[in-house]
Scaffold this motif. Sequence first.
Motif, PDB file in Angstrom:
ATOM      1  N   UNK A 349      -7.897   1.011   8.747  1.00 49.84           N
ATOM      2  CA  UNK A 349      -8.383   2.001   9.708  1.00 49.84           C
ATOM      3  C   UNK A 349      -7.223   2.746  10.363  1.00 49.84           C
ATOM      4  N   UNK A 350      -6.146   2.020  10.660  1.00 49.47           N
ATOM      5  CA  UNK A 350      -4.975   2.647  11.272  1.00 49.47           C
ATOM      6  C   UNK A 350      -4.380   3.701  10.349  1.00 49.47           C
ATOM      7  N   UNK A 351      -4.212   3.351   9.069  1.00 49.07           N
ATOM      8  CA  UNK A 351      -3.652   4.306   8.115  1.00 49.07           C
ATOM      9  C   UNK A 351      -4.565   5.516   7.944  1.00 49.07           C
ATOM     10  N   UNK A 352      -5.853   5.256   7.917  1.00 48.00           N
ATOM     11  CA  UNK A 352      -6.793   6.366   7.782  1.00 48.00           C
ATOM     12  C   UNK A 352      -6.700   7.303   8.978  1.00 48.00           C
ATOM     13  N   UNK A 353      -6.510   6.726  10.171  1.00 45.07           N
ATOM     14  CA  UNK A 353      -6.375   7.546  11.367  1.00 45.07           C
ATOM     15  C   UNK A 353      -5.114   8.385  11.372  1.00 45.07           C
ATOM     16  N   UNK A 354      -4.107   7.961  10.611  1.00 49.38           N
ATOM     17  CA  UNK A 354      -2.867   8.736  10.505  1.00 49.38           C
ATOM     18  C   UNK A 354      -2.987   9.875   9.510  1.00 49.38           C
ATOM     19  N   UNK A 355      -4.182   9.995   8.889  1.00 48.97           N
ATOM     20  CA  UNK A 355      -4.478  11.104   7.980  1.00 48.97           C
ATOM     21  C   UNK A 355      -3.437  11.188   6.847  1.00 48.97           C
ATOM     22  N   UNK A 356      -3.308  10.068   6.118  1.00 49.93           N
ATOM     23  CA  UNK A 356      -2.356  10.062   5.004  1.00 49.93           C
ATOM     24  C   UNK A 356      -2.925  10.761   3.773  1.00 49.93           C
ATOM     25  N   UNK A 357      -4.185  11.156   3.829  1.00 49.74           N
ATOM     26  CA  UNK A 357      -4.770  11.924   2.729  1.00 49.74           C
ATOM     27  C   UNK A 357      -5.456  11.019   1.716  1.00 49.74           C
ATOM     28  N   UNK A 358      -4.665  10.253   0.986  1.00 48.39           N
ATOM     29  CA  UNK A 358      -5.221   9.303   0.037  1.00 48.39           C
ATOM     30  C   UNK A 358      -4.450   7.992   0.140  1.00 48.39           C
ATOM     31  N   UNK A 359      -5.061   6.945  -0.349  1.00 46.81           N
ATOM     32  CA  UNK A 359      -4.424   5.639  -0.379  1.00 46.81           C
ATOM     33  C   UNK A 359      -3.879   5.408  -1.785  1.00 46.81           C
ATOM     34  N   UNK A 360      -2.576   5.235  -1.873  1.00 52.55           N
ATOM     35  CA  UNK A 360      -1.932   4.989  -3.159  1.00 52.55           C
ATOM     36  C   UNK A 360      -0.589   4.322  -2.932  1.00 52.55           C
ATOM     37  N   UNK A 361       0.104   4.016  -4.000  1.00 52.40           N
ATOM     38  CA  UNK A 361       1.381   3.315  -3.879  1.00 52.40           C
ATOM     39  C   UNK A 361       2.446   4.180  -3.197  1.00 52.40           C
ATOM     40  N   UNK A 362       2.250   5.495  -3.205  1.00 51.56           N
ATOM     41  CA  UNK A 362       3.220   6.390  -2.570  1.00 51.56           C
ATOM     42  C   UNK A 362       2.898   6.672  -1.107  1.00 51.56           C
ATOM     43  N   UNK A 363       1.706   6.281  -0.663  1.00 45.71           N
ATOM     44  CA  UNK A 363       1.326   6.601   0.712  1.00 45.71           C
ATOM     45  C   UNK A 363       1.112   5.358   1.583  1.00 45.71           C
ATOM     46  N   UNK A 364       0.862   4.203   0.978  1.00 48.55           N
ATOM     47  CA  UNK A 364       0.655   2.967   1.746  1.00 48.55           C
ATOM     48  C   UNK A 364       1.992   2.245   1.869  1.00 48.55           C
ATOM     49  N   UNK A 365       2.517   2.085   3.071  1.00 48.21           N
ATOM     50  CA  UNK A 365       3.876   1.556   3.231  1.00 48.21           C
ATOM     51  C   UNK A 365       4.004   0.072   2.897  1.00 48.21           C
ATOM     52  N   UNK A 366       2.955  -0.699   3.094  1.00 51.88           N
ATOM     53  CA  UNK A 366       3.031  -2.138   2.806  1.00 51.88           C
ATOM     54  C   UNK A 366       1.627  -2.675   2.578  1.00 51.88           C
ATOM     55  N   UNK A 367       1.562  -3.711   1.770  1.00 50.50           N
ATOM     56  CA  UNK A 367       0.285  -4.322   1.399  1.00 50.50           C
ATOM     57  C   UNK A 367       0.590  -5.696   0.813  1.00 50.50           C
ATOM     58  N   UNK A 368      -0.447  -6.484   0.602  1.00 52.73           N
ATOM     59  CA  UNK A 368      -0.301  -7.762  -0.089  1.00 52.73           C
ATOM     60  C   UNK A 368      -0.779  -7.606  -1.522  1.00 52.73           C
ATOM     61  N   UNK A 369      -0.089  -8.281  -2.446  1.00 52.19           N
ATOM     62  CA  UNK A 369      -0.558  -8.295  -3.833  1.00 52.19           C
ATOM     63  C   UNK A 369      -1.411  -9.539  -4.067  1.00 52.19           C
ATOM     64  N   UNK A 370      -1.858  -9.729  -5.318  1.00 58.00           N
ATOM     65  CA  UNK A 370      -2.733 -10.868  -5.621  1.00 58.00           C
ATOM     66  C   UNK A 370      -2.109 -12.202  -5.221  1.00 58.00           C
ATOM     67  N   UNK A 371      -0.850 -12.388  -5.578  1.00 55.53           N
ATOM     68  CA  UNK A 371      -0.197 -13.668  -5.337  1.00 55.53           C
ATOM     69  C   UNK A 371      -0.057 -13.950  -3.841  1.00 55.53           C
ATOM     70  N   UNK A 372       0.455 -12.966  -3.090  1.00 50.34           N
ATOM     71  CA  UNK A 372       0.690 -13.176  -1.663  1.00 50.34           C
ATOM     72  C   UNK A 372      -0.629 -13.415  -0.920  1.00 50.34           C
ATOM     73  N   UNK A 373      -1.642 -12.603  -1.236  1.00 48.56           N
ATOM     74  CA  UNK A 373      -2.915 -12.722  -0.512  1.00 48.56           C
ATOM     75  C   UNK A 373      -3.578 -14.072  -0.776  1.00 48.56           C
ATOM     76  N   UNK A 374      -3.726 -14.423  -2.037  1.00 50.03           N
ATOM     77  CA  UNK A 374      -4.425 -15.672  -2.356  1.00 50.03           C
ATOM     78  C   UNK A 374      -3.658 -16.887  -1.841  1.00 50.03           C
ATOM     79  N   UNK A 375      -2.325 -16.822  -1.833  1.00 58.70           N
ATOM     80  CA  UNK A 375      -1.552 -17.952  -1.336  1.00 58.70           C
ATOM     81  C   UNK A 375      -1.723 -18.122   0.169  1.00 58.70           C
ATOM     82  N   UNK A 376      -1.761 -17.015   0.901  1.00 61.78           N
ATOM     83  CA  UNK A 376      -1.951 -17.093   2.351  1.00 61.78           C
ATOM     84  C   UNK A 376      -3.335 -17.637   2.713  1.00 61.78           C
TER      85      UNK A 376
END
Length: 430
Positions: A349-376
Amino acid sequence: MVAIIHCDEEEAEFLRWRRSRPEDLERGWETTRSAAVWKGTHIALIVTEDKPQNPAIAYVGRVSVGRQHGTLERDLTVTQVHALEWPVPLDELAQALPSRVRALAYKAEPLPKRSGEILLDVLTGLRPELTLVLESLQQRKPPIVVRSAAARLLAFERDAIGVALQMADFDRSLLEEAQLPETLDGPLGSFLNYMPVDGAHEDELINHDAARFLDWMGEDTNHRGWRVYAKGKQRLFIGNVNRKPAEETLGVDLIYYHVQRQSFVLVQYKEITPDGNDWSYYPSTDRDLDSQLQRMHAVDEACRKSIKKPNDYRLSETPCWLKLCRANGYIPRTSELILGMYLPHDFFRQLRGEDIGWFGYKTVPRYLDNTAFTQLVCDGWIGSAGTGDDLVREQIDASQAWGRDLIFAVLLGESPFKGERIKQRLVRFF
Protein backbone atom coordinates in the motif's frame (compact mmCIF):
# COMPACT_ATOMS: atom_id res chain seq x y z
CA MET A 1 18.08 -38.59 -6.93
CA VAL A 2 19.63 -42.07 -6.92
CA ALA A 3 18.14 -45.30 -5.59
CA ILE A 4 19.55 -48.80 -5.25
CA ILE A 5 17.25 -51.73 -6.06
CA HIS A 6 18.23 -55.23 -4.95
CA CYS A 7 16.50 -57.77 -7.19
CA ASP A 8 15.06 -60.94 -5.81
CA GLU A 9 15.79 -64.23 -7.60
CA GLU A 10 12.73 -64.00 -9.87
CA GLU A 11 13.52 -60.41 -10.93
CA ALA A 12 17.17 -61.28 -11.59
CA GLU A 13 16.15 -64.23 -13.76
CA PHE A 14 13.70 -62.00 -15.67
CA LEU A 15 16.46 -59.48 -16.40
CA ARG A 16 18.89 -62.20 -17.51
CA TRP A 17 16.24 -63.53 -19.88
CA ARG A 18 15.75 -60.08 -21.45
CA ARG A 19 19.42 -59.12 -21.51
CA SER A 20 19.92 -60.43 -25.06
CA ARG A 21 17.08 -58.21 -26.35
CA PRO A 22 17.91 -54.59 -25.43
CA GLU A 23 14.57 -53.20 -26.70
CA ASP A 24 12.68 -55.56 -24.35
CA LEU A 25 15.10 -54.92 -21.49
CA GLU A 26 14.60 -51.17 -21.81
CA ARG A 27 10.86 -51.52 -21.18
CA GLY A 28 11.69 -52.73 -17.68
CA TRP A 29 9.23 -54.18 -15.20
CA GLU A 30 6.90 -53.36 -12.32
CA THR A 31 7.45 -54.42 -8.73
CA THR A 32 6.68 -53.31 -5.15
CA ARG A 33 8.85 -52.12 -2.28
CA SER A 34 8.46 -50.63 1.20
CA ALA A 35 6.18 -47.58 1.29
CA ALA A 36 8.17 -46.19 4.22
CA VAL A 37 11.20 -45.20 2.13
CA TRP A 38 10.20 -45.17 -1.56
CA LYS A 39 8.99 -41.85 -2.95
CA GLY A 40 9.66 -39.85 -6.11
CA THR A 41 11.56 -40.65 -9.30
CA HIS A 42 15.19 -41.77 -9.27
CA ILE A 43 18.07 -43.10 -11.29
CA ALA A 44 18.05 -46.79 -10.40
CA LEU A 45 21.19 -48.80 -9.74
CA ILE A 46 19.94 -52.38 -10.09
CA VAL A 47 21.76 -55.05 -8.10
CA THR A 48 21.67 -58.76 -8.87
CA GLU A 49 23.63 -61.65 -7.41
CA ASP A 50 24.79 -63.62 -10.44
CA LYS A 51 27.58 -65.07 -8.34
CA PRO A 52 26.83 -66.34 -4.81
CA GLN A 53 27.67 -63.85 -2.08
CA ASN A 54 28.85 -61.32 -4.68
CA PRO A 55 26.08 -58.77 -5.35
CA ALA A 56 26.89 -56.32 -8.12
CA ILE A 57 25.31 -53.42 -10.00
CA ALA A 58 24.42 -55.19 -13.24
CA TYR A 59 21.91 -52.70 -14.69
CA VAL A 60 20.94 -49.04 -14.48
CA GLY A 61 17.59 -47.48 -15.26
CA ARG A 62 14.94 -45.10 -14.04
CA VAL A 63 12.45 -45.93 -11.28
CA SER A 64 9.16 -44.10 -10.62
CA VAL A 65 7.09 -44.59 -7.50
CA GLY A 66 3.37 -45.18 -7.97
CA ARG A 67 0.37 -45.84 -5.77
CA GLN A 68 0.56 -47.18 -2.27
CA HIS A 69 -0.92 -50.55 -1.30
CA GLY A 70 -2.12 -50.58 2.30
CA THR A 71 0.41 -49.16 4.72
CA LEU A 72 3.41 -51.27 3.73
CA GLU A 73 4.10 -51.25 -0.01
CA ARG A 74 4.24 -48.98 -3.06
CA ASP A 75 4.26 -49.80 -6.75
CA LEU A 76 7.58 -49.20 -8.51
CA THR A 77 7.93 -48.94 -12.29
CA VAL A 78 11.47 -49.49 -13.58
CA THR A 79 12.10 -48.37 -17.17
CA GLN A 80 14.96 -47.37 -19.52
CA VAL A 81 16.94 -50.36 -18.24
CA HIS A 82 20.50 -50.66 -19.55
CA ALA A 83 22.77 -53.65 -18.91
CA LEU A 84 26.37 -53.06 -17.82
CA GLU A 85 28.89 -54.95 -19.88
CA TRP A 86 31.01 -55.34 -16.77
CA PRO A 87 28.90 -55.36 -13.57
CA VAL A 88 30.31 -53.43 -10.59
CA PRO A 89 30.54 -55.53 -7.40
CA LEU A 90 29.24 -53.63 -4.40
CA ASP A 91 32.46 -54.36 -2.52
CA GLU A 92 34.45 -52.69 -5.31
CA LEU A 93 32.12 -49.68 -5.29
CA ALA A 94 32.28 -49.36 -1.49
CA GLN A 95 36.07 -49.35 -1.47
CA ALA A 96 36.12 -46.50 -3.98
CA LEU A 97 33.66 -44.36 -2.00
CA PRO A 98 34.65 -41.84 0.70
CA SER A 99 34.47 -43.49 4.11
CA ARG A 100 31.54 -41.35 5.34
CA VAL A 101 29.21 -42.73 2.63
CA ARG A 102 30.77 -46.18 2.11
CA ALA A 103 27.96 -48.03 3.89
CA LEU A 104 25.40 -46.57 1.47
CA ALA A 105 26.70 -48.83 -1.31
CA TYR A 106 24.90 -51.71 0.40
CA LYS A 107 21.57 -49.92 0.89
CA ALA A 108 18.41 -51.01 -0.92
CA GLU A 109 16.48 -47.71 -1.04
CA PRO A 110 16.65 -44.11 -2.32
CA LEU A 111 19.80 -42.31 -1.21
CA PRO A 112 20.15 -38.76 0.15
CA LYS A 113 20.75 -36.30 -2.67
CA ARG A 114 24.42 -35.51 -2.04
CA SER A 115 25.33 -39.15 -1.33
CA GLY A 116 23.70 -40.19 -4.60
CA GLU A 117 25.71 -37.60 -6.51
CA ILE A 118 28.94 -38.87 -4.94
CA LEU A 119 28.03 -42.46 -5.76
CA LEU A 120 27.36 -41.63 -9.44
CA ASP A 121 30.69 -39.80 -9.71
CA VAL A 122 32.54 -42.83 -8.33
CA LEU A 123 30.55 -45.26 -10.49
CA THR A 124 31.39 -43.40 -13.72
CA GLY A 125 35.02 -43.34 -12.61
CA LEU A 126 34.96 -47.13 -12.35
CA ARG A 127 32.96 -47.58 -15.58
CA PRO A 128 33.49 -44.51 -17.81
CA GLU A 129 31.31 -46.05 -20.54
CA LEU A 130 28.30 -45.40 -18.27
CA THR A 131 28.70 -41.61 -18.44
CA LEU A 132 26.43 -41.00 -21.44
CA VAL A 133 23.87 -43.55 -20.23
CA LEU A 134 23.57 -41.87 -16.82
CA GLU A 135 23.41 -38.40 -18.37
CA SER A 136 20.51 -39.61 -20.52
CA LEU A 137 18.71 -41.02 -17.46
CA GLN A 138 19.07 -37.69 -15.67
CA GLN A 139 17.27 -35.80 -18.43
CA ARG A 140 13.84 -34.76 -17.19
CA LYS A 141 10.69 -34.55 -19.22
CA PRO A 142 10.08 -31.08 -20.67
CA PRO A 143 7.75 -28.73 -18.77
CA ILE A 144 4.05 -28.72 -19.63
CA VAL A 145 2.89 -25.73 -21.67
CA VAL A 146 0.14 -23.54 -20.17
CA ARG A 147 -2.39 -22.36 -22.74
CA SER A 148 -5.74 -21.99 -20.97
CA ALA A 149 -7.10 -20.13 -17.94
CA ALA A 150 -7.59 -23.48 -16.17
CA ALA A 151 -3.97 -24.47 -16.78
CA ARG A 152 -2.71 -21.08 -15.55
CA LEU A 153 -4.77 -21.53 -12.38
CA LEU A 154 -3.30 -25.01 -11.97
CA ALA A 155 0.22 -23.54 -12.16
CA PHE A 156 -0.50 -21.10 -9.33
CA GLU A 157 -2.20 -23.81 -7.25
CA ARG A 158 0.94 -25.91 -7.65
CA ASP A 159 3.12 -23.02 -6.53
CA ALA A 160 0.97 -22.30 -3.46
CA ILE A 161 1.15 -25.98 -2.47
CA GLY A 162 4.94 -25.89 -2.82
CA VAL A 163 5.15 -22.72 -0.72
CA ALA A 164 3.00 -24.36 1.98
CA LEU A 165 5.24 -27.45 2.02
CA GLN A 166 8.33 -25.27 2.38
CA MET A 167 6.81 -23.09 5.13
CA ALA A 168 6.03 -26.28 7.07
CA ASP A 169 9.58 -27.61 6.41
CA PHE A 170 8.20 -30.60 4.49
CA ASP A 171 9.91 -32.04 1.42
CA ARG A 172 8.92 -29.95 -1.62
CA SER A 173 10.02 -32.76 -3.98
CA LEU A 174 6.46 -34.10 -3.56
CA LEU A 175 5.65 -31.71 -6.43
CA GLU A 176 7.78 -33.86 -8.74
CA GLU A 177 5.53 -36.84 -8.05
CA ALA A 178 2.38 -35.14 -9.36
CA GLN A 179 0.88 -37.30 -12.12
CA LEU A 180 -0.19 -34.54 -14.51
CA PRO A 181 -1.55 -35.26 -17.99
CA GLU A 182 0.87 -34.67 -20.86
CA THR A 183 -1.25 -31.77 -22.09
CA LEU A 184 -3.48 -29.42 -20.12
CA ASP A 185 -6.02 -28.72 -22.85
CA GLY A 186 -8.89 -30.77 -21.41
CA PRO A 187 -10.91 -30.45 -18.19
CA LEU A 188 -8.67 -30.10 -15.13
CA GLY A 189 -9.28 -30.76 -11.46
CA SER A 190 -7.44 -29.47 -8.43
CA PHE A 191 -3.65 -29.85 -8.58
CA LEU A 192 -3.92 -31.74 -5.29
CA ASN A 193 -5.79 -34.52 -7.08
CA TYR A 194 -2.63 -35.20 -9.09
CA MET A 195 -0.40 -35.25 -5.98
CA PRO A 196 0.77 -38.51 -4.35
CA VAL A 197 -1.32 -40.00 -1.56
CA ASP A 198 0.64 -40.52 1.64
CA GLY A 199 0.10 -43.48 3.94
CA ALA A 200 -1.05 -40.92 6.51
CA HIS A 201 -4.44 -40.92 4.75
CA GLU A 202 -5.17 -44.30 6.31
CA ASP A 203 -4.60 -43.14 9.89
CA GLU A 204 -7.95 -42.83 11.72
CA LEU A 205 -6.86 -39.83 13.82
CA ILE A 206 -5.53 -38.00 10.77
CA ASN A 207 -8.74 -38.67 8.86
CA HIS A 208 -10.65 -37.17 11.81
CA ASP A 209 -8.56 -33.99 11.52
CA ALA A 210 -9.04 -33.95 7.76
CA ALA A 211 -12.82 -34.16 8.15
CA ARG A 212 -12.66 -31.18 10.53
CA PHE A 213 -10.71 -29.03 8.05
CA LEU A 214 -12.80 -30.13 5.07
CA ASP A 215 -15.81 -28.90 7.00
CA TRP A 216 -14.11 -25.50 7.24
CA MET A 217 -13.91 -25.35 3.44
CA GLY A 218 -17.60 -26.21 2.87
CA GLU A 219 -19.21 -28.42 0.27
CA ASP A 220 -20.51 -26.04 -2.40
CA THR A 221 -17.55 -26.16 -4.79
CA ASN A 222 -16.67 -26.74 -8.44
CA HIS A 223 -13.51 -28.61 -7.60
CA ARG A 224 -12.03 -29.71 -4.36
CA GLY A 225 -9.04 -31.78 -3.34
CA TRP A 226 -7.05 -32.57 -0.22
CA ARG A 227 -3.97 -34.42 0.93
CA VAL A 228 -2.35 -35.13 4.31
CA TYR A 229 1.40 -35.63 4.73
CA ALA A 230 3.18 -36.76 7.88
CA LYS A 231 6.72 -36.16 9.15
CA GLY A 232 7.70 -37.35 12.60
CA LYS A 233 4.99 -36.12 14.96
CA GLN A 234 3.78 -33.42 12.58
CA ARG A 235 0.94 -33.62 10.07
CA LEU A 236 0.32 -31.21 7.21
CA PHE A 237 -3.21 -30.98 5.81
CA ILE A 238 -3.50 -29.24 2.42
CA GLY A 239 -6.90 -28.51 0.89
CA ASN A 240 -8.02 -26.76 -2.27
CA VAL A 241 -11.46 -25.38 -2.99
CA ASN A 242 -12.82 -23.24 -5.80
CA ARG A 243 -16.48 -22.32 -6.30
CA LYS A 244 -16.11 -20.78 -9.75
CA PRO A 245 -15.02 -21.93 -13.22
CA ALA A 246 -11.41 -21.06 -14.05
CA GLU A 247 -12.44 -18.28 -16.44
CA GLU A 248 -14.36 -16.53 -13.62
CA THR A 249 -11.82 -17.12 -10.83
CA LEU A 250 -10.10 -13.92 -9.69
CA GLY A 251 -6.81 -15.54 -8.60
CA VAL A 252 -5.29 -17.76 -5.94
CA ASP A 253 -5.12 -17.25 -2.18
CA LEU A 254 -2.88 -19.30 0.10
CA ILE A 255 -3.85 -19.55 3.78
CA TYR A 256 -1.30 -21.28 6.03
CA TYR A 257 -2.16 -21.99 9.67
CA HIS A 258 0.23 -23.36 12.31
CA VAL A 259 -2.14 -24.67 14.99
CA GLN A 260 0.33 -24.96 17.87
CA ARG A 261 1.74 -21.47 17.28
CA GLN A 262 -1.76 -20.04 16.67
CA SER A 263 -0.20 -18.29 13.70
CA PHE A 264 -1.53 -17.83 10.19
CA VAL A 265 -0.36 -16.24 6.96
CA LEU A 266 -2.46 -15.12 3.99
CA VAL A 267 -0.71 -14.82 0.62
CA GLN A 268 -2.65 -13.38 -2.30
CA TYR A 269 -1.24 -14.11 -5.75
CA LYS A 270 -0.96 -11.39 -8.38
CA GLU A 271 0.35 -12.14 -11.85
CA ILE A 272 3.27 -10.15 -13.27
CA THR A 273 3.85 -10.37 -17.00
CA PRO A 274 6.83 -9.65 -19.28
CA ASP A 275 7.00 -5.96 -20.15
CA GLY A 276 10.00 -4.98 -22.25
CA ASN A 277 13.04 -5.81 -20.14
CA ASP A 278 11.09 -6.04 -16.86
CA TRP A 279 8.13 -7.89 -15.34
CA SER A 280 5.19 -5.74 -14.41
CA TYR A 281 1.90 -5.61 -12.51
CA TYR A 282 -0.27 -2.52 -12.99
CA PRO A 283 -2.60 -1.86 -10.02
CA SER A 284 -4.69 0.50 -12.17
CA THR A 285 -5.89 -2.46 -14.28
CA ASP A 286 -6.95 -4.57 -11.27
CA ARG A 287 -10.55 -3.56 -10.55
CA ASP A 288 -10.79 -5.74 -7.43
CA LEU A 289 -7.58 -4.54 -5.81
CA ASP A 290 -9.05 -1.82 -3.56
CA SER A 291 -11.59 -4.13 -1.96
CA GLN A 292 -8.97 -6.86 -1.54
CA LEU A 293 -6.60 -4.43 0.18
CA GLN A 294 -9.40 -3.32 2.49
CA ARG A 295 -9.94 -6.95 3.46
CA MET A 296 -6.22 -7.40 4.19
CA HIS A 297 -6.11 -4.18 6.21
CA ALA A 298 -8.99 -5.38 8.39
CA VAL A 299 -7.31 -8.76 8.95
CA ASP A 300 -3.96 -7.14 9.84
CA GLU A 301 -5.65 -4.80 12.33
CA ALA A 302 -7.53 -7.68 13.97
CA CYS A 303 -4.26 -9.60 14.38
CA ARG A 304 -2.50 -6.59 15.90
CA LYS A 305 -5.14 -6.62 18.66
CA SER A 306 -5.02 -10.36 19.36
CA ILE A 307 -3.85 -11.63 22.74
CA LYS A 308 -0.32 -12.99 22.54
CA LYS A 309 1.77 -15.24 24.73
CA PRO A 310 4.96 -13.75 26.21
CA ASN A 311 7.18 -15.77 23.86
CA ASP A 312 5.17 -14.96 20.70
CA TYR A 313 7.66 -12.44 19.33
CA ARG A 314 7.41 -11.63 15.61
CA LEU A 315 9.39 -9.41 13.26
CA SER A 316 5.98 -8.84 11.68
CA GLU A 317 2.77 -9.92 13.39
CA THR A 318 0.52 -8.98 10.47
CA PRO A 319 -0.34 -11.99 8.31
CA CYS A 320 -1.27 -10.53 4.91
CA TRP A 321 1.16 -10.66 1.98
CA LEU A 322 1.04 -10.39 -1.78
CA LYS A 323 3.13 -12.56 -4.08
CA LEU A 324 3.75 -10.88 -7.43
CA CYS A 325 4.22 -14.06 -9.41
CA ARG A 326 5.75 -14.46 -12.86
CA ALA A 327 3.50 -15.79 -15.62
CA ASN A 328 5.93 -18.38 -16.96
CA GLY A 329 3.66 -20.09 -19.46
CA TYR A 330 4.61 -23.60 -18.32
CA ILE A 331 4.44 -25.98 -15.38
CA PRO A 332 7.82 -27.55 -14.53
CA ARG A 333 8.15 -31.24 -13.69
CA THR A 334 10.65 -30.38 -10.98
CA SER A 335 10.05 -29.06 -7.46
CA GLU A 336 10.97 -25.47 -8.32
CA LEU A 337 8.68 -22.64 -7.30
CA ILE A 338 7.62 -19.75 -9.52
CA LEU A 339 9.90 -16.76 -9.11
CA GLY A 340 8.32 -13.64 -7.73
CA MET A 341 8.27 -10.92 -5.09
CA TYR A 342 6.67 -11.22 -1.65
CA LEU A 343 5.48 -7.89 -0.24
CA PRO A 344 3.73 -7.26 3.10
CA HIS A 345 0.29 -5.80 2.49
CA ASP A 346 1.07 -2.49 4.24
CA PHE A 347 4.36 -2.06 2.31
CA PHE A 348 2.47 -2.73 -0.93
CA ARG A 349 0.00 0.00 0.00
CA GLN A 350 2.87 2.37 0.80
CA LEU A 351 4.50 1.81 -2.59
CA ARG A 352 1.19 2.23 -4.35
CA GLY A 353 0.68 5.53 -2.55
CA GLU A 354 4.04 6.71 -3.88
CA ASP A 355 2.60 6.31 -7.39
CA ILE A 356 5.42 4.16 -8.76
CA GLY A 357 3.23 3.35 -11.77
CA TRP A 358 3.78 -0.39 -11.93
CA PHE A 359 5.24 -3.04 -9.69
CA GLY A 360 8.32 -4.69 -11.18
CA TYR A 361 11.94 -5.48 -10.44
CA LYS A 362 12.94 -1.97 -11.55
CA THR A 363 10.41 -0.15 -9.38
CA VAL A 364 10.16 -2.21 -6.15
CA PRO A 365 13.21 -1.40 -4.00
CA ARG A 366 13.10 -4.51 -1.79
CA TYR A 367 11.09 -7.69 -1.40
CA LEU A 368 11.40 -11.25 -0.13
CA ASP A 369 12.00 -14.16 -2.49
CA ASN A 370 10.69 -17.72 -2.09
CA THR A 371 13.55 -18.85 0.13
CA ALA A 372 13.58 -15.85 2.48
CA PHE A 373 9.79 -15.71 2.89
CA THR A 374 9.20 -19.40 3.53
CA GLN A 375 12.15 -19.59 5.93
CA LEU A 376 10.88 -16.66 8.00
CA VAL A 377 7.44 -18.26 8.25
CA CYS A 378 8.96 -21.65 9.06
CA ASP A 379 11.04 -20.12 11.86
CA GLY A 380 8.06 -18.21 13.29
CA TRP A 381 9.44 -14.73 12.60
CA ILE A 382 6.46 -13.62 10.52
CA GLY A 383 2.78 -14.51 10.71
CA SER A 384 0.07 -13.66 13.19
CA ALA A 385 0.24 -14.59 16.88
CA GLY A 386 -2.59 -15.70 19.15
CA THR A 387 -4.92 -16.37 16.21
CA GLY A 388 -7.77 -18.79 16.87
CA ASP A 389 -9.73 -21.01 14.50
CA ASP A 390 -12.54 -18.48 14.06
CA LEU A 391 -10.47 -15.87 12.24
CA VAL A 392 -8.95 -18.51 9.97
CA ARG A 393 -12.39 -19.86 9.09
CA GLU A 394 -13.60 -16.31 8.38
CA GLN A 395 -10.76 -15.85 5.88
CA ILE A 396 -11.47 -19.18 4.20
CA ASP A 397 -15.05 -18.00 3.70
CA ALA A 398 -13.86 -14.57 2.53
CA SER A 399 -11.53 -16.03 -0.11
CA GLN A 400 -14.36 -18.12 -1.52
CA ALA A 401 -16.83 -15.23 -1.37
CA TRP A 402 -14.40 -13.09 -3.40
CA GLY A 403 -14.20 -15.77 -6.10
CA ARG A 404 -10.64 -16.75 -5.24
CA ASP A 405 -9.17 -20.23 -5.75
CA LEU A 406 -8.08 -21.20 -2.23
CA ILE A 407 -5.15 -23.35 -1.14
CA PHE A 408 -5.53 -23.95 2.60
CA ALA A 409 -2.73 -25.60 4.61
CA VAL A 410 -2.78 -26.52 8.31
CA LEU A 411 0.27 -27.73 10.23
CA LEU A 412 -0.43 -29.83 13.34
CA GLY A 413 2.25 -30.67 15.88
CA GLU A 414 5.07 -28.72 17.48
CA SER A 415 7.86 -27.56 15.17
CA PRO A 416 11.31 -28.71 16.31
CA PHE A 417 13.81 -26.04 17.36
CA LYS A 418 15.74 -24.61 14.41
CA GLY A 419 18.96 -26.39 15.39
CA GLU A 420 17.17 -29.73 15.26
CA ARG A 421 15.58 -28.92 11.88
CA ILE A 422 18.99 -28.04 10.43
CA LYS A 423 20.35 -31.33 11.76
CA GLN A 424 17.48 -33.24 10.14
CA ARG A 425 18.09 -31.49 6.79
CA LEU A 426 21.78 -32.41 6.89
CA VAL A 427 20.86 -36.03 7.55
CA ARG A 428 18.49 -35.96 4.55
CA PHE A 429 21.14 -34.28 2.41
CA PHE A 430 23.89 -36.79 3.10
